[in-house]
Motif scaffolding. Sequence first.
Motif, PDB file in Angstrom:
ATOM      1  N   SER A 145       0.786  -1.399  -0.024  1.00 43.82           N
ATOM      2  CA  SER A 145      -0.073  -0.078   0.083  1.00 43.82           C
ATOM      3  C   SER A 145       0.885   1.345  -0.041  1.00 43.82           C
ATOM      4  O   SER A 145       0.254   2.291  -0.015  1.00 43.82           O
TER       5      SER A 145
ATOM      6  N   THR B 279       0.382   5.819  -1.838  1.00 48.23           N
ATOM      7  CA  THR B 279       0.615   6.765  -1.136  1.00 48.23           C
ATOM      8  C   THR B 279       1.698   7.774  -1.176  1.00 48.23           C
ATOM      9  O   THR B 279       1.550   8.647  -1.069  1.00 48.23           O
TER      10      THR B 279
ATOM     11  N   ARG C 140      -4.821   7.551   2.575  1.00 46.44           N
ATOM     12  CA  ARG C 140      -4.697   8.475   1.113  1.00 46.44           C
ATOM     13  C   ARG C 140      -5.599   9.336   1.171  1.00 46.44           C
ATOM     14  O   ARG C 140      -5.211  10.618   0.410  1.00 46.44           O
ATOM     15  N   ARG C 141      -6.754   9.290   1.768  1.00 44.97           N
ATOM     16  CA  ARG C 141      -7.820  10.541   1.863  1.00 44.97           C
ATOM     17  C   ARG C 141      -7.106  11.581   2.563  1.00 44.97           C
ATOM     18  O   ARG C 141      -7.231  12.673   2.257  1.00 44.97           O
TER      19      ARG C 141
ATOM     20  N   ARG D  85      -5.259   0.389   6.623  1.00 44.46           N
ATOM     21  CA  ARG D  85      -6.213   1.485   6.674  1.00 44.46           C
ATOM     22  C   ARG D  85      -5.762   2.293   5.508  1.00 44.46           C
ATOM     23  O   ARG D  85      -5.539   3.688   5.570  1.00 44.46           O
ATOM     24  N   LYS D  86      -5.496   1.868   4.108  1.00 47.93           N
ATOM     25  CA  LYS D  86      -4.993   2.589   3.175  1.00 47.93           C
ATOM     26  C   LYS D  86      -5.931   3.558   2.618  1.00 47.93           C
ATOM     27  O   LYS D  86      -5.436   4.657   2.168  1.00 47.93           O
ATOM     28  N   SER D  87      -7.083   3.352   2.704  1.00 48.85           N
ATOM     29  CA  SER D  87      -8.026   4.562   2.047  1.00 48.85           C
ATOM     30  C   SER D  87      -8.209   5.635   2.880  1.00 48.85           C
ATOM     31  O   SER D  87      -8.150   6.936   2.565  1.00 48.85           O
ATOM     32  N   GLU D  88      -8.184   5.510   4.255  1.00 48.65           N
ATOM     33  CA  GLU D  88      -7.957   6.738   5.098  1.00 48.65           C
ATOM     34  C   GLU D  88      -6.695   7.410   5.024  1.00 48.65           C
ATOM     35  O   GLU D  88      -6.766   8.699   5.158  1.00 48.65           O
TER      36      GLU D  88
END
Length: 101
Positions: free
Chosen positions: A48, A52, A94-95, A89-92
């Motif tokens: 991940s 990022t 990157r967000r 928690r990749k999505s968090e």
Amino acid sequence: MPDLVEVLNEPLGRVRRLLDEHQLIGSRRDGAFKVPSIFIVDGHPLSSLRGTIIVLQDAGFGDDEVIDWLLEVDDTIGISPIDALLQGRKSEVRRVAQTLA
């Protein structure tokens, strides 16, 4: 680089490609090129990490800044971004990274 070649068990050319493709990131600190060991899991770059790194570089971060951001505790996430990535928690992550642009 020799240590990185050994840890990854890959030839130097492949290690350089991993860096060029943003699968890993490192910088010269104290005169030597270094990649934080936490970026490598079970002998492979953390999967991940690549996306990022790209998001942060697109936001204008240099390599040192990317590494520092990944390793420092972020108030929005509650832990360091790299620890959050290790927890899946990749999505968090990157967000939050996208808001830095």
